[in-house]
Write an enzyme that holds these catalytic residues in place. Structure first.
Site, PDB file in Angstrom:
ATOM      1  CG  ASP A 271       8.487 -40.923  18.657  1.00  0.00           C
ATOM      2  OD1 ASP A 271       9.622 -40.917  18.147  1.00  0.00           O
ATOM      3  OD2 ASP A 271       7.990 -39.925  19.227  1.00  0.00           O
TER       4      ASP A 271
ATOM      5  CG  ASP B 217      13.605 -37.898  21.649  1.00  0.00           C
ATOM      6  OD1 ASP B 217      13.963 -37.929  22.828  1.00  0.00           O
ATOM      7  OD2 ASP B 217      14.342 -38.218  20.689  1.00  0.00           O
TER       8      ASP B 217
ATOM      9  N   GLY C  49      19.163 -34.715  15.102  1.00  0.00           N
ATOM     10  CA  GLY C  49      19.998 -33.640  15.640  1.00  0.00           C
ATOM     11  C   GLY C  49      21.036 -33.120  14.658  1.00  0.00           C
TER      12      GLY C  49
ATOM     13  NE  ARG D 298      15.803 -30.870  15.497  1.00  0.00           N
ATOM     14  CZ  ARG D 298      15.589 -31.945  16.254  1.00  0.00           C
ATOM     15  NH1 ARG D 298      16.154 -32.049  17.441  1.00  0.00           N
ATOM     16  NH2 ARG D 298      14.806 -32.903  15.834  1.00  0.00           N
TER      17      ARG D 298
ATOM     18  CG  HIS E 229      24.640 -35.157  16.758  1.00  0.00           C
ATOM     19  ND1 HIS E 229      24.506 -36.527  16.793  1.00  0.00           N
ATOM     20  CD2 HIS E 229      23.434 -34.663  17.127  1.00  0.00           C
ATOM     21  CE1 HIS E 229      23.270 -36.840  17.140  1.00  0.00           C
ATOM     22  NE2 HIS E 229      22.603 -35.737  17.348  1.00  0.00           N
ATOM     23  NE  ARG E 230      32.299 -38.345  17.609  1.00  0.00           N
ATOM     24  CZ  ARG E 230      32.558 -38.070  16.323  1.00  0.00           C
ATOM     25  NH1 ARG E 230      31.767 -38.528  15.373  1.00  0.00           N
ATOM     26  NH2 ARG E 230      33.613 -37.354  16.001  1.00  0.00           N
TER      27      ARG E 230
ATOM     28  CE  LYS F 152      21.098 -33.615  21.529  1.00  0.00           C
ATOM     29  NZ  LYS F 152      20.329 -34.756  21.042  1.00  0.00           N
TER      30      LYS F 152
HETATM   31  C1  XBP Z   1      12.958 -36.683  17.825  1.00  0.00           C
HETATM   32  C2  XBP Z   1      14.071 -36.033  17.171  1.00  0.00           C
HETATM   33  C3  XBP Z   1      15.453 -36.253  17.656  1.00  0.00           C
HETATM   34  C4  XBP Z   1      15.864 -35.512  18.896  1.00  0.00           C
HETATM   35  C5  XBP Z   1      17.367 -35.363  18.934  1.00  0.00           C
HETATM   36  O1  XBP Z   1      12.997 -38.042  17.489  1.00  0.00           O
HETATM   37  O2  XBP Z   1      13.880 -35.385  16.181  1.00  0.00           O
HETATM   38  O3  XBP Z   1      16.250 -35.838  16.625  1.00  0.00           O
HETATM   39  O4  XBP Z   1      15.267 -34.221  18.892  1.00  0.00           O
HETATM   40  O5  XBP Z   1      18.013 -36.568  18.891  1.00  0.00           O
HETATM   41  P1  XBP Z   1      11.804 -39.091  17.836  1.00  0.00           P
HETATM   42  P2  XBP Z   1      19.465 -36.694  18.151  1.00  0.00           P
HETATM   43  O6  XBP Z   1      10.608 -38.339  18.322  1.00  0.00           O
HETATM   44  O7  XBP Z   1      11.564 -39.846  16.535  1.00  0.00           O
HETATM   45  O8  XBP Z   1      12.353 -40.020  18.888  1.00  0.00           O
HETATM   46  O9  XBP Z   1      20.241 -35.441  18.475  1.00  0.00           O
HETATM   47  O10 XBP Z   1      20.097 -37.929  18.729  1.00  0.00           O
HETATM   48  O11 XBP Z   1      19.232 -36.812  16.668  1.00  0.00           O
HETATM   49 MG    MG Z   2       8.628 -37.874  18.805  1.00  0.00          MG
END
Ligand code: XBP
Ligand code: MG
Length: 242
Positions: A10, A12, A53, A56, A75-76, A78
């Protein structure tokens, strides 16, 4: 664990503590577009239950009774802000991650990414940490662009397994969240959880092991007997506990 052949990460919260930068990027995009929203840490902790995102933003708009005319465009913006902030530096991979990735690679394990975040964010993070070339070390880079159905759905993990050409039991997944863990488990992959600042206290039932962090020196050899000081992960792997 027998026949370990692939590691699937993963992004983030697992590779790096990125969610505060995501939150700042969302808030700046909201400012620029005059929405007047500000997501506090507490609000964001709750909103993180919704992965992705765009999803969300849509959830928050719905709960606030606000119609956002063009969520993809918002979102783009962001994503562009997030990329700029990552490029400014100041984000490091979590302890042990660099060593784990380099050691696994040196020992012939296949590497993959399985994330719900946008592909550009993964590229920005790698460029700022391991170097622009490092994404090429990964045989499969599966993101929201390739797997639009977000965790806890297993789509992104299933895709990573398919590209790697490995069975789930030949892999280990690395996750920081309950949603990510559910996705990996649903794909049948044993999962190591390292909770992040936003996910501490979530329910990690079903994880192979939950570790505060990965902490393994670059010299730790997979497939050899692990001296006790090789760290939690290597010790658990090599003594057959996971
Ligand atoms: C974590 C998420 C992501 C980020 C935002 O993903 O939920 O959505 O918070 O990214 P992971 P985006 O832990 O699976 O990597 O705005 O690009 O969606
Ligand atoms: Mg994660």
């Amino acid at each position: 664990m027998a026949n370990l052949r692939g590691l699937i990460f993963d992004v983030d919260g697992t590779l790096a503590e990125t969610e505060e930068l995501h939150r700042a990027a969302f808030n700046q995009a909201f400012d620029e577009t005059g929405l007047g929203w500000h997501w506090s840490r507490d609000t964001y902790r709750e909103l993180l239950r919704t992965t992705g995102g765009k999803e969300r933003i849509a959830r928050y708009a719905g709960e606030s009774g606000v119609t956002v005319s063009d969520i993809p465009a918002l979102h783009r913006r962001k994503t562009a802000i997030y990329g700029e902030r990552i490029a400014e530096g100041g984000i490091a991979l979590r302890p042990g991650m660099q060593n784990l990735i380099r050691t696994a690679r040196a020992n012939g394990l296949l590497l993959a990414i399985a994330t719900t975040t946008t592909r550009a964010n993964v590229e920005a993070l790698f460029t700022a940490t391991l170097g622009a070339d490092a994404l090429n070390w990964f045989a499969a880079v599966c993101t929201a662009n390739e797997a639009p159905v977000k965790k806890p759905d297993p789509q992104v993990y299933m895709l990573a397994l398919e590209i790697l050409g490995l069975a789930p039991e030949e892999c280990l997944a690395f996750e920081d969240s309950a949603n990510g863990l559910k996705a990996a488990i649903a794909a049948g992959i044993p999962t190591i959880v390292t909770p992040s600042t936003y996910t501490v206290g979530e329910d990690f039932a079903g994880a192979a092991v939950v570790l505060e962090s990965l902490n393994m020196p670059a010299s730790a050899p997979f497939g050899a007997t692990a001296p006790a000081d090789y760290g939690h992960l290597a010790a658990l792997l090599l003594t057959g506990h996971i």
